[in-house]
Design an enzyme around this catalytic site. Structure first.
Site, PDB file in Angstrom:
ATOM      1  N   ASN A   1       0.691  -1.228   0.055  1.00 23.26           N
ATOM      2  CA  ASN A   1       0.071  -0.106  -0.015  1.00 23.26           C
ATOM      3  C   ASN A   1       0.880   1.248   0.121  1.00 23.26           C
ATOM      4  O   ASN A   1       0.383   1.991  -0.711  1.00 23.26           O
ATOM      5  CB  ASN A   1      -0.961   0.153   1.012  1.00 23.26           C
ATOM      6  CG  ASN A   1      -1.890  -1.150   1.366  1.00 23.26           C
ATOM      7  OD1 ASN A   1      -2.851  -1.327   0.194  1.00 23.26           O
ATOM      8  ND2 ASN A   1      -1.749  -2.071   2.259  1.00 23.26           N
TER       9      ASN A   1
ATOM     10  N   TYR B   1       6.428   0.947   9.414  1.00 24.85           N
ATOM     11  CA  TYR B   1       5.774   2.180   8.651  1.00 24.85           C
ATOM     12  C   TYR B   1       6.515   3.348   8.469  1.00 24.85           C
ATOM     13  O   TYR B   1       6.421   3.789   7.079  1.00 24.85           O
ATOM     14  CB  TYR B   1       4.322   2.478   9.452  1.00 24.85           C
ATOM     15  CG  TYR B   1       3.798   3.503   9.355  1.00 24.85           C
ATOM     16  CD1 TYR B   1       2.872   3.928   8.211  1.00 24.85           C
ATOM     17  CD2 TYR B   1       4.034   4.754  10.190  1.00 24.85           C
ATOM     18  CE1 TYR B   1       2.212   4.930   8.057  1.00 24.85           C
ATOM     19  CE2 TYR B   1       3.433   5.837  10.067  1.00 24.85           C
ATOM     20  CZ  TYR B   1       2.542   5.918   8.770  1.00 24.85           C
ATOM     21  OH  TYR B   1       1.840   7.509   8.502  1.00 24.85           O
TER      22      TYR B   1
ATOM     23  N   LYS C   1       7.661   5.306   4.881  1.00 23.33           N
ATOM     24  CA  LYS C   1       7.405   6.850   4.467  1.00 23.33           C
ATOM     25  C   LYS C   1       8.744   7.461   4.248  1.00 23.33           C
ATOM     26  O   LYS C   1       8.821   8.092   3.265  1.00 23.33           O
ATOM     27  CB  LYS C   1       6.994   7.489   5.775  1.00 23.33           C
ATOM     28  CG  LYS C   1       5.445   7.261   6.078  1.00 23.33           C
ATOM     29  CD  LYS C   1       4.515   7.734   4.927  1.00 23.33           C
ATOM     30  CE  LYS C   1       3.025   7.242   5.221  1.00 23.33           C
ATOM     31  NZ  LYS C   1       2.195   7.737   4.202  1.00 23.33           N
TER      32      LYS C   1
ATOM     33  N   SER D   1       5.764  10.968   7.303  1.00 26.46           N
ATOM     34  CA  SER D   1       4.966  11.195   8.709  1.00 26.46           C
ATOM     35  C   SER D   1       6.334  11.279   9.716  1.00 26.46           C
ATOM     36  O   SER D   1       7.399  11.208   9.329  1.00 26.46           O
ATOM     37  CB  SER D   1       4.594   9.601   8.725  1.00 26.46           C
ATOM     38  OG  SER D   1       4.442   9.337  10.258  1.00 26.46           O
TER      39      SER D   1
HETATM   40  N1  LIG Z   1      -3.634  11.134  10.768  1.00 23.70           N
HETATM   41  C1  LIG Z   1      -2.253  11.467  10.913  1.00 23.70           C
HETATM   42  O1  LIG Z   1      -2.037  11.998  12.058  1.00 23.70           O
HETATM   43  C2  LIG Z   1      -1.101  11.149   9.979  1.00 23.70           C
HETATM   44  C3  LIG Z   1      -1.276  10.789   8.901  1.00 23.70           C
HETATM   45  N2  LIG Z   1      -0.132  10.409   7.953  1.00 23.70           N
HETATM   46  C4  LIG Z   1      -0.339   9.834   6.620  1.00 23.70           C
HETATM   47  O2  LIG Z   1      -1.294  10.537   5.971  1.00 23.70           O
HETATM   48  C5  LIG Z   1      -2.129   9.765   5.187  1.00 23.70           C
HETATM   49  C6  LIG Z   1      -3.587   9.645   5.543  1.00 23.70           C
HETATM   50  O3  LIG Z   1      -3.757   9.201   6.798  1.00 23.70           O
HETATM   51  P1  LIG Z   1      -4.980   9.084   7.501  1.00 23.70           P
HETATM   52  O4  LIG Z   1      -6.096  10.037   6.730  1.00 23.70           O
HETATM   53  O5  LIG Z   1      -4.771   9.454   8.840  1.00 23.70           O
HETATM   54  O6  LIG Z   1      -5.550   7.650   7.301  1.00 23.70           O
HETATM   55  P2  LIG Z   1      -6.624   6.876   7.132  1.00 23.70           P
HETATM   56  O7  LIG Z   1      -6.825   5.443   7.131  1.00 23.70           O
HETATM   57  O8  LIG Z   1      -7.805   7.641   7.577  1.00 23.70           O
HETATM   58  O9  LIG Z   1      -6.856   7.540   5.510  1.00 23.70           O
HETATM   59  C7  LIG Z   1      -6.236   6.516   4.522  1.00 23.70           C
HETATM   60  C8  LIG Z   1      -6.919   6.266   3.342  1.00 23.70           C
HETATM   61  O10 LIG Z   1      -6.228   5.700   2.293  1.00 23.70           O
HETATM   62  C9  LIG Z   1      -6.967   4.688   1.782  1.00 23.70           C
HETATM   63  N3  LIG Z   1      -5.918   3.625   1.023  1.00 23.70           N
HETATM   64  C10 LIG Z   1      -5.424   2.713   2.033  1.00 23.70           C
HETATM   65  N4  LIG Z   1      -4.809   1.750   1.231  1.00 23.70           N
HETATM   66  C11 LIG Z   1      -5.175   2.238   0.033  1.00 23.70           C
HETATM   67  C12 LIG Z   1      -4.781   1.818  -1.298  1.00 23.70           C
HETATM   68  N5  LIG Z   1      -3.881   0.466  -1.580  1.00 23.70           N
HETATM   69  N6  LIG Z   1      -5.408   2.290  -2.483  1.00 23.70           N
HETATM   70  C13 LIG Z   1      -6.098   3.252  -2.064  1.00 23.70           C
HETATM   71  N7  LIG Z   1      -6.517   3.674  -1.191  1.00 23.70           N
HETATM   72  C14 LIG Z   1      -5.985   3.127   0.058  1.00 23.70           C
HETATM   73  C15 LIG Z   1      -7.899   4.007   2.734  1.00 23.70           C
HETATM   74  O11 LIG Z   1      -9.041   3.470   2.648  1.00 23.70           O
HETATM   75  C16 LIG Z   1      -8.175   5.307   3.684  1.00 23.70           C
HETATM   76  O12 LIG Z   1      -9.561   6.068   3.174  1.00 23.70           O
HETATM   77  C17 LIG Z   1      -1.461   8.242   5.360  1.00 23.70           C
HETATM   78  O13 LIG Z   1      -0.414   8.153   4.343  1.00 23.70           O
HETATM   79  C18 LIG Z   1      -0.833   8.474   6.720  1.00 23.70           C
HETATM   80  O14 LIG Z   1       0.225   7.698   6.637  1.00 23.70           O
HETATM   81  C19 LIG Z   1       0.987  10.734   8.389  1.00 23.70           C
HETATM   82  C20 LIG Z   1       1.400  11.119   9.541  1.00 23.70           C
HETATM   83  C21 LIG Z   1       0.152  11.462  10.624  1.00 23.70           C
HETATM   84  O1  LIG Z   2       2.082   8.773  10.836  1.00 17.17           O
HETATM   85  C1  LIG Z   2       1.214   8.640  11.841  1.00 17.17           C
HETATM   86  O2  LIG Z   2       1.552   9.333  12.988  1.00 17.17           O
HETATM   87  C2  LIG Z   2       0.436   9.715  14.116  1.00 17.17           C
HETATM   88  C3  LIG Z   2       1.126   9.891  15.328  1.00 17.17           C
HETATM   89  O3  LIG Z   2       1.756   8.920  15.582  1.00 17.17           O
HETATM   90  P1  LIG Z   2       1.354   8.345  17.121  1.00 17.17           P
HETATM   91  O4  LIG Z   2       2.039   7.105  17.286  1.00 17.17           O
HETATM   92  O5  LIG Z   2       2.062   9.397  18.132  1.00 17.17           O
HETATM   93  O6  LIG Z   2       0.090   8.087  17.194  1.00 17.17           O
HETATM   94  C4  LIG Z   2      -0.575   8.627  14.027  1.00 17.17           C
HETATM   95  O7  LIG Z   2      -1.488   8.921  15.018  1.00 17.17           O
HETATM   96  C5  LIG Z   2      -1.108   8.159  12.702  1.00 17.17           C
HETATM   97  O8  LIG Z   2      -1.960   7.311  12.810  1.00 17.17           O
HETATM   98  C6  LIG Z   2      -0.046   7.799  11.662  1.00 17.17           C
HETATM   99  O9  LIG Z   2      -0.541   7.807  10.636  1.00 17.17           O
END
Ligand SMILES: NC(=O)C1=CN([C@@H]2O[C@H](COP(=O)(O)OP(=O)(O)OC[C@H]3O[C@@H](n4cnc5c(N)ncnc54)[C@H](O)[C@@H]3O)[C@@H](O)[C@H]2O)C=CC1
Ligand SMILES: O=C1O[C@H](COP(=O)(O)O)[C@@H](O)[C@H](O)[C@H]1O
Length: 257
Positions: free
Chosen positions: A84, A146, A150, A109
């Site tokens: 993914n 993970y 990234k 990330s």
């Molecule tokens: N939420 C956070 O605090 C952080 C998020 N990120 C990064 O930001 C991005 C989005 O994160 P979130 O919105 O929190 O996660 P999330 O899980 O809410 O959203 C990720 C989306 O990607 C889709 N997805 C997963 N695998 C897929 C694939 N193979 N093809 C198409 N779609 C796919 C999922 O269905 C989901 O809707 C991720 O790459 C995550 O690693 C990075 C650091 C912190």
């Molecule tokens: O990259 C990400 O980081 C956030 C923050 O990390 P955490 O280990 O302090 O929770 C995480 O919540 C998120 O799922 C992840 O995609």
């Protein structure tokens, strides 16, 4: 940016923050992994970023990409991040170059650099009076697979910039939560990213001119150990929020606007 912007992972948390803030500012092409519960107000398709065909269809006619799709779990197993996050991201970059896309914004990330948080530095580095800073020039130092995925995404971007001239902005996102910072979690408060600052930094990354950048995507938290100077300088990022302005769920100080 007049051409449509492809947003992958549109159904997730970061996608929601971006769409809530910038819904009317761009022509969006949304990519979902599974059919959305409600009919979106924008063009969309359902697909997998590890499928060449799905990615080519998603990329058709777009001028910029915000690539969020992937497995976001810090504890995600190798098989999942390989497919993914790594393979999916490589296919996205390749298709972006084929399409002649101008800018590619990659959701990196804090976990790409998680191993800087050593036992000697923590928890002091999460506190406001601590001066330790990462600024994006340091080498990746992931603390889990993970994070490795990234860091690999960032390196793929480096390759596609150097070899094909695609402008790439890696945003090392901190901890996005809606409404208020994480409670009783110093690390989360240090790297909090509010919903509005999340939308704003992605807007900046679509608007600014750059070649290859790595910036930290956090709010202007007193507790920060990630510098936001590069994001300010290159992207014009001007965050409004600070986890120190909250006492639990309540805002106790107004932003310095
Ligand atoms: N939420 C956070 O605090 C952080 C998020 N990120 C990064 O930001 C991005 C989005 O994160 P979130 O919105 O929190 O996660 P999330 O899980 O809410 O959203 C990720 C989306 O990607 C889709 N997805 C997963 N695998 C897929 C694939 N193979 N093809 C198409 N779609 C796919 C999922 O269905 C989901 O809707 C991720 O790459 C995550 O690693 C990075 C650091 C912190
Ligand atoms: O990259 C990400 O980081 C956030 C923050 O990390 P955490 O280990 O302090 O929770 C995480 O919540 C998120 O799922 C992840 O995609």
């Amino acid at each position: 940016m007049d051409d449509p912007v492809l947003l992958t992972g549109a159904g997730g948390a970061v996608g929601a923050a971006i769409l809530e803030g910038l819904e009317d500012d761009y022509e969006w092409q949304l990519m979902f992994h599974s059919p959305p519960a409600e009919e979106p107000d924008h063009e969309y398709l359902v697909g997998d970023v590890s499928s060449e065909g799905d990615v080519a269809a998603a990329m058709d006619g777009v001028g910029a990409v915000i690539h969020l799709a992937g497995d976001p779990r810090p504890e995600a197993p190798w098989d999942s991040v390989l497919e993914n996050n790594i393979d999916g991201t490589q296919k996205m970059f390749e298709a972006a170059v084929d399409e002649g896309v101008e800018k590619f914004v990659f959701a990196s990330s804090n976990h790409a650099v998680g191993s800087f948080e050593t036992d000697e530095r923590t928890p002091e580095m999460y506190r406001p009076d601590d001066q330790y800073r990462l600024d994006g020039t340091e080498l990746p130092r992931p603390g889990n697979l993970y994070g490795v995925s990234k860091a690999t995404g960032e390196v793929l971007g480096r390759y596609y910039y150097d070899q094909y001239g695609l402008s790439v902005c890696n945003i090392r996102i901190g901890n996005l939560t809606r409404g208020h910072p994480p409670i009783d979690y110093e690390r989360g408060q240090a790297m909090w990213l509010s919903y509005r600052d999340c939308a704003h930094i992605h807007d900046c990354a679509l608007q600014a001119d750059y070649e290859y950048e790595i910036v930290y995507g956090i709010s202007d938290n007193d507790r920060k150990y990630y510098s936001i100077e590069r994001a300010k300088e290159v992207l014009g990022y001007d965050p409004q929020d600070n986890s120190a302005h909250f006492d639990g769920e309540e805002r106790v100080a107004e932003p310095d606007i």
